[in-house]
Design a protein around this motif. Structure first.
Motif, PDB file in Angstrom:
ATOM      1  N   TYR A  59      61.555  32.712  26.114  1.00 37.06           N
ATOM      2  CA  TYR A  59      62.850  32.080  25.925  1.00 37.06           C
ATOM      3  C   TYR A  59      62.651  30.578  25.995  1.00 37.06           C
ATOM      4  O   TYR A  59      61.885  30.078  26.825  1.00 37.06           O
ATOM      5  N   ASP A  62      67.151  25.036  23.874  1.00 34.10           N
ATOM      6  CA  ASP A  62      67.529  24.718  22.499  1.00 34.10           C
ATOM      7  C   ASP A  62      66.802  23.479  21.976  1.00 34.10           C
ATOM      8  O   ASP A  62      66.484  23.396  20.789  1.00 34.10           O
ATOM      9  N   LYS A  65      63.223  24.699  20.693  1.00 34.97           N
ATOM     10  CA  LYS A  65      63.076  25.882  19.844  1.00 34.97           C
ATOM     11  C   LYS A  65      62.525  25.502  18.476  1.00 34.97           C
ATOM     12  O   LYS A  65      62.969  24.547  17.854  1.00 34.97           O
ATOM     13  N   THR A 103      67.459  35.356  33.998  1.00 32.37           N
ATOM     14  CA  THR A 103      68.783  35.961  34.111  1.00 32.37           C
ATOM     15  C   THR A 103      69.293  36.522  32.788  1.00 32.37           C
ATOM     16  O   THR A 103      70.267  37.266  32.781  1.00 32.37           O
ATOM     17  N   GLY A 104      68.656  36.163  31.695  1.00 31.12           N
ATOM     18  CA  GLY A 104      69.125  36.498  30.358  1.00 31.12           C
ATOM     19  C   GLY A 104      69.531  35.268  29.585  1.00 31.12           C
ATOM     20  O   GLY A 104      69.528  35.267  28.362  1.00 31.12           O
ATOM     21  N   SER A 105      69.866  34.209  30.309  1.00 31.38           N
ATOM     22  CA  SER A 105      70.223  32.942  29.698  1.00 31.38           C
ATOM     23  C   SER A 105      69.631  31.755  30.436  1.00 31.38           C
ATOM     24  O   SER A 105      69.791  30.617  30.010  1.00 31.38           O
ATOM     25  N   ASP A 106      68.949  32.022  31.535  1.00 33.69           N
ATOM     26  CA  ASP A 106      68.386  30.956  32.352  1.00 33.69           C
ATOM     27  C   ASP A 106      67.222  31.506  33.159  1.00 33.69           C
ATOM     28  O   ASP A 106      67.237  32.674  33.546  1.00 33.69           O
ATOM     29  N   TYR A 107      66.232  30.661  33.388  1.00 31.32           N
ATOM     30  CA  TYR A 107      65.115  31.019  34.245  1.00 31.32           C
ATOM     31  C   TYR A 107      65.280  30.320  35.581  1.00 31.32           C
ATOM     32  O   TYR A 107      65.336  29.085  35.641  1.00 31.32           O
TER      33      TYR A 107
END
Length: 123
Positions: A59, A62, A65, A103-107
Motif C-alpha cells: 500500500y 497517494d 503511487k 488497518t486497510g487505509s493506514d499503517y
C-alpha cells in the motif's frame, strides 16, 4: 528485539532514481509487517509505503503511487524502497519501520525504527 539500519540515500536530480535498503538484525523479518516513512525538516513524519510480512500486500501514499515500489527479501532480512521519478517534494529523511499493522487505509507503525537516511532531490 529488532535493529534496523537504512542505507542508499543521497543527492539526486529531479526525475532521478534511488533505491533505499533496510537491513534487519536481531531476528528475521518473517512475521513482521513493515513500512517506510519520511520526515522533512519542520514537518510531521508521514507514511510512504507498507508491505506485509509475506510481501503479497502493499500500500502506498497517494503522493508516491506509480513512482515508488516497496519490496522485501525475508531470507536476507532486507526491505527496499525503489524510488523513481523523484521530485524535490520527496526530499526528506526516510525511515524503515517494522512490527506495526495495516488497518486497510493506514499503517500503524511498530516500535522498531531505523536511524534514517537522507534523500535530497535537487530542482
Amino acid at each position: 528485539q529488532v535493529q534496523l539500519v537504512e542505507s542508499g540515500g543521497g543527492l539526486v536530480q529531479d526525475g532521478g532514481s534511488l533505491r533505499l535498503s533496510c537491513a534487519a538484525s536481531g531476528r528475521t523479518f518473517v512475521g513482521y509487517d513493515a513500512g517506510w516513512f519520511r520526515q522533512a525538516p519542520g514537518k510531521e513524519r508521514e507514511f510512504v509505503a507498507f508491505i506485509s510480512w509475506s510481501g503479497s500486500g502493499v500500500y502506498y501514499a497517494d503522493s508516491v503511487k506509480g513512482r515508488f515500489t516497496i519490496s522485501r527479501d525475508n531470507a536476507k532480512n532486507m526491505a527496499y524502497l525503489q524510488m523513481n521519478s523523484l521530485k524535490p517534494e520527496d526530499t526528506a529523511v526516510y525511515y524503515c519501520n517494522a512490527g506495526g499493522y495495516f488497518t486497510g487505509s493506514d499503517y500503524k507503525p511498530g516500535g522498531y525504527w531505523g536511524q534514517g537516511t537522507q534523500v535530497t532531490v535537487s530542482s
